[in-house]
Motif scaffolding. Sequence first.
Motif, PDB file in Angstrom:
ATOM      1  N   VAL A  40      -6.657   2.661   0.238  1.00 41.44           N
ATOM      2  CA  VAL A  40      -5.521   2.920  -0.523  1.00 41.44           C
ATOM      3  C   VAL A  40      -4.639   1.530  -0.742  1.00 41.44           C
ATOM      4  O   VAL A  40      -4.211   0.823   0.199  1.00 41.44           O
ATOM      5  N   THR A  41      -4.213   1.345  -1.883  1.00 44.05           N
ATOM      6  CA  THR A  41      -3.599   0.305  -2.256  1.00 44.05           C
ATOM      7  C   THR A  41      -2.013   0.337  -2.031  1.00 44.05           C
ATOM      8  O   THR A  41      -1.541   1.738  -1.931  1.00 44.05           O
ATOM      9  N   TRP A  42      -1.116  -0.652  -1.872  1.00 40.50           N
ATOM     10  CA  TRP A  42       0.091  -0.408  -1.523  1.00 40.50           C
ATOM     11  C   TRP A  42       0.573   0.382  -2.736  1.00 40.50           C
ATOM     12  O   TRP A  42       1.867   1.210  -2.465  1.00 40.50           O
ATOM     13  N   GLN A  43       0.307   0.072  -4.215  1.00 38.95           N
ATOM     14  CA  GLN A  43       0.909   0.800  -5.173  1.00 38.95           C
ATOM     15  C   GLN A  43       0.765   2.388  -5.016  1.00 38.95           C
ATOM     16  O   GLN A  43       1.552   3.055  -5.238  1.00 38.95           O
ATOM     17  N   GLN A  44      -0.596   2.670  -4.690  1.00 40.12           N
ATOM     18  CA  GLN A  44      -0.917   4.093  -4.647  1.00 40.12           C
ATOM     19  C   GLN A  44      -0.189   4.721  -3.244  1.00 40.12           C
ATOM     20  O   GLN A  44       0.431   5.857  -3.438  1.00 40.12           O
TER      21      GLN A  44
END
Length: 164
Positions: A40-44
């Motif tokens: 999970v990316t920081w954007q997600q």
Amino acid sequence: MCKLRMNNMQLATQLAKHIREVHFGGNWTSSNLKDNLEGVTWQQATVQVSSLNTIAALVYHINYYICAVVKVLQGEPLNAKDIYSFDHPPIRSKEDWENLLDKTWADAENFASLVGELPEHMLWENFTDEKYGSYYRNIQGIIEHTHYHLGQIVVIKKMLPAVD
């Protein structure tokens, strides 16, 4: 006839095991925070889907209560307020997100270690105040709370591609 084999593992050790399992794996549901947050990316993590909490807010919220109980287990007073339980620091980079996750994993392991060392009689004593029930109730509640929000994280992850 089936014979049951009794495990002499102390209840505190079992609770510690469940804390580790919901965070790191090996539980009955085969679902845990670490695996579900992998990739999970920081954007997600910061995307708000509809009116739901963000993944980052849920991770912080789960850990907020763990940190509060850890402090009590370390002899400090209970100092947690529900109104602050979603007030996470801003996540504006990969580093911010990784720092939140690293703290979550370290705090979970610390919590499990402290719980595992509790003498069983203490599990049945009042947790800071009679109105909160026993230590057992609060520790088991943390485990249930983590599973509950883990389910939300899984659903939100599935909804993310629709909002990209």
